[in-house]
Each structure stands twice: as C-alpha cells, then as structure tokens.
Design a protein around this motif. Structure first.
Motif, mmCIF file in Angstrom:
data_model
loop_
_atom_site.group_PDB
_atom_site.id
_atom_site.type_symbol
_atom_site.label_atom_id
_atom_site.label_comp_id
_atom_site.label_asym_id
_atom_site.label_seq_id
_atom_site.Cartn_x
_atom_site.Cartn_y
_atom_site.Cartn_z
ATOM 1 N N VAL A 21 0.834 -1.207 0.000
ATOM 2 C CA VAL A 21 0.000 0.000 0.000
ATOM 3 C C VAL A 21 0.870 1.259 0.000
ATOM 4 O O VAL A 21 0.529 2.261 -0.629
ATOM 5 C CB VAL A 21 -0.995 0.012 1.182
ATOM 6 C CG1 VAL A 21 -0.299 0.241 2.518
ATOM 7 C CG2 VAL A 21 -2.062 1.084 0.966
ATOM 8 N N ASN A 24 2.045 1.744 -3.491
ATOM 9 C CA ASN A 24 0.929 2.206 -4.316
ATOM 10 C C ASN A 24 0.688 3.701 -4.172
ATOM 11 O O ASN A 24 0.252 4.368 -5.107
ATOM 12 C CB ASN A 24 -0.333 1.432 -3.918
ATOM 13 C CG ASN A 24 -1.313 1.276 -5.054
ATOM 14 O OD1 ASN A 24 -0.995 1.500 -6.217
ATOM 15 N ND2 ASN A 24 -2.521 0.866 -4.720
ATOM 16 N N VAL A 39 -5.213 6.135 3.244
ATOM 17 C CA VAL A 39 -5.077 4.909 2.463
ATOM 18 C C VAL A 39 -3.978 4.031 3.050
ATOM 19 O O VAL A 39 -4.154 2.812 3.196
ATOM 20 C CB VAL A 39 -4.781 5.243 0.984
ATOM 21 C CG1 VAL A 39 -4.440 3.982 0.194
ATOM 22 C CG2 VAL A 39 -5.968 5.951 0.355
ATOM 23 N N ILE A 40 -2.851 4.626 3.406
ATOM 24 C CA ILE A 40 -1.741 3.848 3.962
ATOM 25 C C ILE A 40 -2.137 3.192 5.283
ATOM 26 O O ILE A 40 -1.910 1.987 5.485
ATOM 27 C CB ILE A 40 -0.503 4.746 4.143
ATOM 28 C CG1 ILE A 40 0.094 5.094 2.779
ATOM 29 C CG2 ILE A 40 0.549 4.053 5.024
ATOM 30 C CD1 ILE A 40 1.248 6.076 2.829
ATOM 31 N N GLY A 43 -4.648 0.417 4.683
ATOM 32 C CA GLY A 43 -3.985 -0.736 4.079
ATOM 33 C C GLY A 43 -3.201 -1.551 5.093
ATOM 34 O O GLY A 43 -3.264 -2.787 5.098
#
Length: 234
Positions: A21, A24, A39-40, A43
């Motif tokens: 992640v 990404n 998001v991190i 994830g």
C-alpha cells in the motif's frame, strides 16, 4: 514446523500488503499515487488483520517479535520457541519486501525520490530526533501489545478478534503514526530494510542504517512494558 511456516507466511503476507500500500501511494505512475495517509493506514490495518484470520489458530498469529517477546516475558509463551518465531517472522518480512519490489519494479524505475523508495520498505522519522523517535515507537508498541492482551478480556463473537486487532493497528497509525511511520514491529522494519539494502533497486539511495536500531529496540521495549503492565493490572 507448522508454526514456523505460519509465522513466516503470515508475516510475508503482512509485508506484501503493508509495504504494497505504501508503494501504491508513494511511487510514481501508480493508480493510487498521492492518495494519502488514510489509504496507507487503512492498508496496514487490513494487512495485519487478514493473516491473523488465516493463521491465528495455527501459531497465534504473532508476526511481530515485540508481541512474541512480550508474551514470553509474562509467561504466556515459551522462551524456547522465541528464536523459532522471530526467525520465521524476519524471513517472512524479507521475502514479502522482495515480492513488493518485483511487483512494483516498473514504478521504482520511474521514481527518482530516494526517500520515497526507502519508505516503501521501512520507516523514517518525520523529524529526526533520537529521543522522540524512540519514545514514539515505544509508546506505539506499548499500546499495541497492551491492547491485544486487553481485548482478550472482552467476550466476542467467534472470528471477530482479528478485525479488532486490525482496528488497533489502524488507530495507532491514524493517531500516533505520523512521527516515525509506526513500525511497532522490529521485523516489519528490519526485514524490508535488509531487502532494500541487497536488492538492485534503481537509484535507491541509502538504507539509513544509522536509524535502523530505533524501530528494532524501541518496539521490543514497548512490548515488554505493555505486557508487564497488563499482567500487573489483570
């Protein structure tokens, strides 16, 4: 042997998804580039919860020497199994990081930022201050181990506890993770850092070994204190 394999594969999956992640988000030309901290952290929470679901009934799903050693200190895990678990965890973390590099190799090749590439593999402090960085990792891991032990006091529906563990990781990342990147796990940092050092990553820069001792030693200390306080209180 089954427990060794479970800890190795579980940690490998954790790193594939967790480092994945980060890759990404921070590497150039991915679909999720610059999608941010939420998001991190999400994830990473899922990266922990998923292998706990898979391997919890086999090895206890430690995937973290701070957890393994903390449990051993308070008599909830045999000391003679600690080297086996830690070796499995470090091996899995290294292999997971190698797989992330293979998966994202074209994106590593078009990313010039050395720090971004390193952050895929291991943690770095936002502000370099040895004492503060150590305390950040100590407190984060203290919360992790104390909370994991503490949730055992609550009766839950079968299969719910891995989700709660993921929520603990998510909460630590959201609230305490911005200072050092919340390694809170020695092998989560060390295994991928070794991979960064040995892999032929395009223009990779330094592996920052001068900082590497903090995300190894501080989580172990925090985990021991978290486990010891839990035993005293409960």
């Amino acid at each position: 042997m089954s427990k060794f394999i479970a800890e190795m594969l579980g940690t490998m999956i954790l790193i594939i998804l967790g480092d994945g992640v980060v890759a990404n988000v921070v590497l150039n030309k991915t679909k999720a580039e610059n999608s941010g901290w939420i998001v991190i952290t999400t994830g990473w929470a899922l990266a922990v919860a998923i292998p706990v679901f898979i391997f919890g009934n086999i090895s206890g799903a430690h995937f973290n020497p701070a957890v393994t050693i903390g449990l051993a200190v308070i008599g909830k895990f045999p000391w003679n199994s600690v080297p086996i678990y830690v070796t499995a965890q470090l091996t899995g973390a290294f292999l997971g990081a190698v797989i992330v590099w293979i998966y994202y190799r074209p994106h590593f090749n078009v990313t010039e930022n050395h720090d971004a590439k390193l952050s895929v593999f291991c943690t770095q402090p936002a502000i370099r201050d040895t004492f503060s960085n150590f305390i950040s990792e100590f407190i984060g891991t203290f919360i992790l181990v104390f909370s994991i032990l503490g949730i055992g006091n609550t009766h839950m529906a079968e299969g719910l506890s891995p989700i709660v563990v993921g929520c603990i990781i998510w909460a630590i990342g959201l609230t305490l993770g911005g200072t050092t990147g919340y390694a809170i796990n020695p092998v989560r940092d060390l295994g991928p850092r070794i991979a960064h050092y040995v892999l032929p990553i395009y223009k990779k820069g330094s592996s920052e070994w001068r900082y590497a001792w903090i995300p190894v030693i501080a989580p172990i200390c925090g985990g021991i204190v978290g486990a010891a306080l839990y035993k005293i209180l409960f």
